[in-house]
Design a protein around this motif. Sequence first.
Motif, mmCIF file in Angstrom:
data_model
loop_
_atom_site.group_PDB
_atom_site.id
_atom_site.type_symbol
_atom_site.label_atom_id
_atom_site.label_comp_id
_atom_site.label_asym_id
_atom_site.label_seq_id
_atom_site.Cartn_x
_atom_site.Cartn_y
_atom_site.Cartn_z
ATOM 1 N N SER A 1 -1.355 43.892 4.119
ATOM 2 C CA SER A 1 -0.819 43.099 2.884
ATOM 3 C C SER A 1 -2.243 41.575 3.526
ATOM 4 O O SER A 1 -2.327 41.256 2.204
ATOM 5 N N ASP B 1 -4.303 40.014 0.044
ATOM 6 C CA ASP B 1 -4.586 38.403 -0.135
ATOM 7 C C ASP B 1 -6.258 38.043 0.405
ATOM 8 O O ASP B 1 -6.444 37.083 -0.348
ATOM 9 N N HIS C 1 -8.601 40.414 -2.374
ATOM 10 C CA HIS C 1 -8.503 40.490 -4.124
ATOM 11 C C HIS C 1 -9.207 42.297 -3.924
ATOM 12 O O HIS C 1 -10.138 42.151 -5.022
ATOM 13 N N TYR D 1 3.395 45.755 -3.429
ATOM 14 C CA TYR D 1 2.849 44.756 -3.459
ATOM 15 C C TYR D 1 1.450 44.447 -3.591
ATOM 16 O O TYR D 1 1.943 43.496 -4.165
ATOM 17 N N TYR D 2 0.692 45.619 -3.373
ATOM 18 C CA TYR D 2 -0.710 45.604 -4.463
ATOM 19 C C TYR D 2 -0.937 46.126 -5.882
ATOM 20 O O TYR D 2 -1.596 44.999 -6.158
ATOM 21 N N ARG E 1 0.112 42.146 -7.643
ATOM 22 C CA ARG E 1 -0.813 41.108 -6.706
ATOM 23 C C ARG E 1 -1.824 41.698 -7.526
ATOM 24 O O ARG E 1 -2.127 40.737 -8.932
ATOM 25 N N GLU F 1 -1.282 40.534 -10.868
ATOM 26 C CA GLU F 1 -1.062 38.992 -10.769
ATOM 27 C C GLU F 1 -2.489 38.319 -10.897
ATOM 28 O O GLU F 1 -2.194 37.098 -11.757
ATOM 29 N N TRP F 2 -3.246 39.069 -10.602
ATOM 30 C CA TRP F 2 -4.233 38.221 -10.910
ATOM 31 C C TRP F 2 -5.379 39.370 -12.281
ATOM 32 O O TRP F 2 -6.478 38.711 -12.693
#
Length: 305
Positions: free
Chosen positions: A39, A43, A46, A71-72, A75, A78-79
């Motif tokens: 993880s 973070d 990216h 989680y990935y 993320r 979110e990106w």
Amino acid sequence: MAFDSDVKDPRYASFYGPAQPDKTQPDKAFLDDWLVRASEIVDKYHPEVVWFDWWIEQPVFQPYLQKFAAYYYNRGAEWKRGVAINYKHTSFPERAAVLDIERGELDAIRPLFWQTDTSVSIKSWGYIQDDKFRTPDSLVDELVDIVSKNGCLLLNVGPKPDGTIPLEVQNVLLEMGRWLETNGEAIYGTRPWKISGEGPTPVIGGSFKDTAGTPFTGEDIRFTAKADALYAIALAWPANGKIAINSLASGLPLTRRKIKSVQLLGYRDKLKWVQSKDGFTIDLPSQKPGNYAFAFKIAPVDRAP
């Protein structure tokens, strides 16, 4: 371990992880540490792709793989960018990540996108002395075959200790680049057609089969498609001056549209061709437009579903 190394040195345990036989199931402390490390990579860097090798298909990994994937992918959302996980064997459910075949291929179209990872080197993933290398011809053929079956090629090179790429490897990459400069239209942005191809030479499916097959012939053809165009890629130059595509014979159900144009990529002049119940035959020019696989753009054809 069968030989001594600093993997056994407890001072490096946080770097390598504790040294254990490969059949040993990792404990909770290892798995918790693995998840945090994986993880942290997400973070900090990216990544667009997280590529996992074998062994994570161990049963105790499953809940941790699910947590990491969630989680990935969250993320990535979110990106606002696409991200993907590559896996081997059965580490992830089929639709949760991209299947990777090491040094091998599939023998048929896979509806789900997949990947081959292989190396220019035959003997190693890194640099070694007295190495042996794949030929540009064999790697171009492999690329074409993979793309025709809904896959992509991840190609490895092993640099020398000073970071330079061995001359033999440079030559292979440059030759592949020259081929793509002419024929990239038949690769980039294409999709599989209704069938992957035709021809007498079998492809041996599975991992570690990259040097197991026999050379392709002028009768071995692979198909890719883009909009109404079909790219028929001959994996060798036919010795008789003609290319015959049995799958495009008139009356067959693969395409019922009237073909109006045929173009050989890298060749500017018009080609003579005829479609009959015996097949689709193209007269070849006297000079080859390249050294490796030869792509014919044929249009229009029925699109794949």
